[in-house]
Design a protein around this motif. Structure first.
Motif, PDB file in Angstrom:
ATOM      1  N   GLU A   5     -12.004 -10.256  29.342  1.00 44.66           N
ATOM      2  CA  GLU A   5     -12.080  -9.911  27.919  1.00 44.66           C
ATOM      3  C   GLU A   5     -11.317  -8.619  27.631  1.00 44.66           C
ATOM      4  OE1 GLU A   5     -14.910 -10.595  29.747  1.00 44.66           O
ATOM      5  OE2 GLU A   5     -15.158 -12.655  29.036  1.00 44.66           O
ATOM      6  N   GLN A   6     -11.423  -7.656  28.537  1.00 45.50           N
ATOM      7  CA  GLN A   6     -10.702  -6.400  28.368  1.00 45.50           C
ATOM      8  C   GLN A   6      -9.192  -6.620  28.468  1.00 45.50           C
ATOM      9  OE1 GLN A   6     -12.728  -4.277  31.511  1.00 45.50           O
ATOM     10  NE2 GLN A   6     -13.755  -2.942  30.029  1.00 45.50           N
ATOM     11  N   LEU A   7      -8.776  -7.493  29.400  1.00 44.90           N
ATOM     12  CA  LEU A   7      -7.350  -7.798  29.529  1.00 44.90           C
ATOM     13  C   LEU A   7      -6.827  -8.450  28.251  1.00 44.90           C
ATOM     14  CD1 LEU A   7      -6.921  -9.164  33.172  1.00 44.90           C
ATOM     15  CD2 LEU A   7      -6.332  -6.912  32.272  1.00 44.90           C
ATOM     16  N   THR A   8      -7.610  -9.377  27.703  1.00 44.71           N
ATOM     17  CA  THR A   8      -7.199 -10.059  26.479  1.00 44.71           C
ATOM     18  C   THR A   8      -7.111  -9.079  25.315  1.00 44.71           C
ATOM     19  OG1 THR A   8      -8.133 -12.144  27.246  1.00 44.71           O
ATOM     20  CG2 THR A   8      -7.789 -11.924  24.870  1.00 44.71           C
ATOM     21  N   ALA A   9      -8.092  -8.184  25.211  1.00 41.37           N
ATOM     22  CA  ALA A   9      -8.068  -7.188  24.138  1.00 41.37           C
ATOM     23  C   ALA A   9      -6.873  -6.246  24.288  1.00 41.37           C
ATOM     24  CB  ALA A   9      -9.378  -6.398  24.120  1.00 41.37           C
ATOM     25  N   LEU A  10      -6.623  -5.807  25.514  1.00 41.57           N
ATOM     26  CA  LEU A  10      -5.491  -4.915  25.761  1.00 41.57           C
ATOM     27  C   LEU A  10      -4.178  -5.626  25.452  1.00 41.57           C
ATOM     28  CD1 LEU A  10      -4.253  -2.277  26.756  1.00 41.57           C
ATOM     29  CD2 LEU A  10      -4.520  -3.136  29.114  1.00 41.57           C
ATOM     30  N   ALA A  11      -4.070  -6.876  25.866  1.00 34.21           N
ATOM     31  CA  ALA A  11      -2.858  -7.649  25.580  1.00 34.21           C
ATOM     32  C   ALA A  11      -2.658  -7.809  24.082  1.00 34.21           C
ATOM     33  CB  ALA A  11      -2.933  -9.020  26.260  1.00 34.21           C
ATOM     34  N   GLY A  12      -3.748  -8.020  23.361  1.00 35.48           N
ATOM     35  CA  GLY A  12      -3.655  -8.148  21.904  1.00 35.48           C
ATOM     36  C   GLY A  12      -3.139  -6.880  21.264  1.00 35.48           C
ATOM     37  N   THR A  13      -3.692  -5.770  21.678  1.00 33.50           N
ATOM     38  CA  THR A  13      -3.243  -4.480  21.148  1.00 33.50           C
ATOM     39  C   THR A  13      -1.787  -4.226  21.516  1.00 33.50           C
ATOM     40  OG1 THR A  13      -5.479  -3.581  21.294  1.00 33.50           O
ATOM     41  CG2 THR A  13      -3.669  -1.990  21.197  1.00 33.50           C
ATOM     42  N   ALA A  14      -1.445  -4.507  22.760  1.00 33.51           N
ATOM     43  CA  ALA A  14      -0.080  -4.247  23.227  1.00 33.51           C
ATOM     44  C   ALA A  14       0.931  -5.124  22.498  1.00 33.51           C
ATOM     45  CB  ALA A  14       0.012  -4.476  24.733  1.00 33.51           C
ATOM     46  N   GLY A  15       0.653  -6.413  22.389  1.00 34.52           N
ATOM     47  CA  GLY A  15       1.589  -7.317  21.722  1.00 34.52           C
ATOM     48  C   GLY A  15       1.828  -6.919  20.283  1.00 34.52           C
ATOM     49  N   THR A  16       0.762  -6.611  19.589  1.00 40.51           N
ATOM     50  CA  THR A  16       0.872  -6.190  18.188  1.00 40.51           C
ATOM     51  C   THR A  16       1.643  -4.880  18.081  1.00 40.51           C
ATOM     52  OG1 THR A  16      -1.179  -7.317  17.630  1.00 40.51           O
ATOM     53  CG2 THR A  16      -0.452  -5.585  16.126  1.00 40.51           C
ATOM     54  N   TRP A  79       4.155 -12.168  21.867  1.00 42.10           N
ATOM     55  CA  TRP A  79       4.129 -11.024  22.789  1.00 42.10           C
ATOM     56  C   TRP A  79       2.735 -10.738  23.312  1.00 42.10           C
ATOM     57  CZ3 TRP A  79       7.732  -9.096  25.684  1.00 42.10           C
ATOM     58  CH2 TRP A  79       9.044  -9.427  25.373  1.00 42.10           C
ATOM     59  N   ARG A  80       1.712 -11.024  22.515  1.00 42.02           N
ATOM     60  CA  ARG A  80       0.347 -10.879  23.035  1.00 42.02           C
ATOM     61  C   ARG A  80       0.153 -11.815  24.227  1.00 42.02           C
ATOM     62  NH1 ARG A  80      -0.542 -10.044  17.496  1.00 42.02           N
ATOM     63  NH2 ARG A  80      -1.057 -12.220  17.039  1.00 42.02           N
ATOM     64  N   GLY A  81       0.649 -13.046  24.115  1.00 39.77           N
ATOM     65  CA  GLY A  81       0.542 -14.001  25.218  1.00 39.77           C
ATOM     66  C   GLY A  81       1.324 -13.563  26.442  1.00 39.77           C
ATOM     67  N   ARG A  98      -2.011   0.994  28.999  1.00 41.52           N
ATOM     68  CA  ARG A  98      -2.787   1.817  28.051  1.00 41.52           C
ATOM     69  C   ARG A  98      -2.092   3.161  27.811  1.00 41.52           C
ATOM     70  NH1 ARG A  98      -7.416   0.120  31.252  1.00 41.52           N
ATOM     71  NH2 ARG A  98      -8.460  -1.544  30.137  1.00 41.52           N
ATOM     72  N   GLY A  99      -1.593   3.748  28.879  1.00 40.53           N
ATOM     73  CA  GLY A  99      -0.890   5.025  28.752  1.00 40.53           C
ATOM     74  C   GLY A  99       0.352   4.905  27.876  1.00 40.53           C
ATOM     75  N   THR A 120     -14.130  -3.807  18.474  1.00 42.07           N
ATOM     76  CA  THR A 120     -14.287  -5.232  18.710  1.00 42.07           C
ATOM     77  C   THR A 120     -15.423  -5.707  17.825  1.00 42.07           C
ATOM     78  OG1 THR A 120     -13.631  -4.924  21.005  1.00 42.07           O
ATOM     79  CG2 THR A 120     -14.728  -6.994  20.455  1.00 42.07           C
ATOM     80  N   ALA A 121     -15.245  -6.844  17.203  1.00 44.74           N
ATOM     81  CA  ALA A 121     -16.290  -7.361  16.322  1.00 44.74           C
ATOM     82  C   ALA A 121     -16.247  -8.881  16.320  1.00 44.74           C
ATOM     83  CB  ALA A 121     -16.114  -6.838  14.916  1.00 44.74           C
ATOM     84  N   GLU A 122     -17.372  -9.454  16.019  1.00 43.57           N
ATOM     85  CA  GLU A 122     -17.453 -10.909  15.893  1.00 43.57           C
ATOM     86  C   GLU A 122     -18.483 -11.209  14.813  1.00 43.57           C
ATOM     87  OE1 GLU A 122     -18.993 -14.687  18.503  1.00 43.57           O
ATOM     88  OE2 GLU A 122     -18.064 -13.006  19.556  1.00 43.57           O
ATOM     89  N   ALA A 123     -18.068 -11.973  13.840  1.00 40.53           N
ATOM     90  CA  ALA A 123     -18.985 -12.357  12.764  1.00 40.53           C
ATOM     91  C   ALA A 123     -19.294 -13.838  12.892  1.00 40.53           C
ATOM     92  CB  ALA A 123     -18.363 -12.075  11.409  1.00 40.53           C
ATOM     93  N   LYS A 124     -20.515 -14.182  12.586  1.00 38.51           N
ATOM     94  CA  LYS A 124     -20.932 -15.583  12.607  1.00 38.51           C
ATOM     95  C   LYS A 124     -21.626 -15.903  11.295  1.00 38.51           C
ATOM     96  CE  LYS A 124     -21.262 -15.844  17.528  1.00 38.51           C
ATOM     97  NZ  LYS A 124     -21.798 -16.465  18.656  1.00 38.51           N
TER      98      LYS A 124
END
Length: 141
Positions: A5-16, A79-81, A98-99, A120-124
């Motif tokens: 989950e952390q890798l996915t979040a980091l990848a999302g931030t990095a790609g964007t 790029w996130r992918g 991250r650096g 991080t957030a999730e709404a239902k």
């Protein structure tokens, strides 16, 4: 150890971040930093990745010129992918990534110091999410 989950979040931030910085003065530093990280994991792909970064930059500039936010979002998704797959291949580069992100896009306070915000957030159902890195004002009737 970094969890998936952390890798996915980091990848999302990095790609964007990578895509959004393509149309700024930080572009060359962004390109150099991304290719340096790629070189550590897949040195045989560095030239290809550099070419893909350059092509994506051209597409981002054209999209911004045309007011085409959807294309820019799609490029960010690509790029996130790519970054997520790179992190899966070598989770050890997470700290270096991250650096780089901190260096490229630090959030600045009014006194010039830097701070980082990770949300991080999730709404239902009918849930609502309001997130802000700093001040937020919400008026609902």
């Amino acid at each position: 150890m970094v969890n998936p989950e952390q890798l996915t979040a980091l990848a999302g931030t990095a790609g964007t971040t990578i895509v959004s910085l393509m149309a700024t003065e930080a572009w060359q530093r962004t390109r150099d930093g991304v290719t340096a990280i790629w070189r550590r994991v897949h040195p045989e792909r560095v030239d290809s990745v550099a070419g893909e970064l350059d092509l994506t930059r051209e597409q981002v500039l054209a999209a911004r010129n045309d007011g085409d936010a959807q294309t820019e979002e799609e490029l960010g998704t690509e790029w996130r992918g790519r970054v997520r797959r790179l992190l899966v291949d070598d989770p050890g580069i997470a700290q270096e990534l991250r650096g780089l992100l901190d260096e490229l896009s630090p959030a600045r306070t009014e006194n010039g110091s830097t701070y980082n915000v990770h949300m991080t957030a999730e709404a239902k159902g009918n849930g609502r999410i309001y997130q802000a890195g700093r001040d937020q004002h919400i008026k609902e009737s």
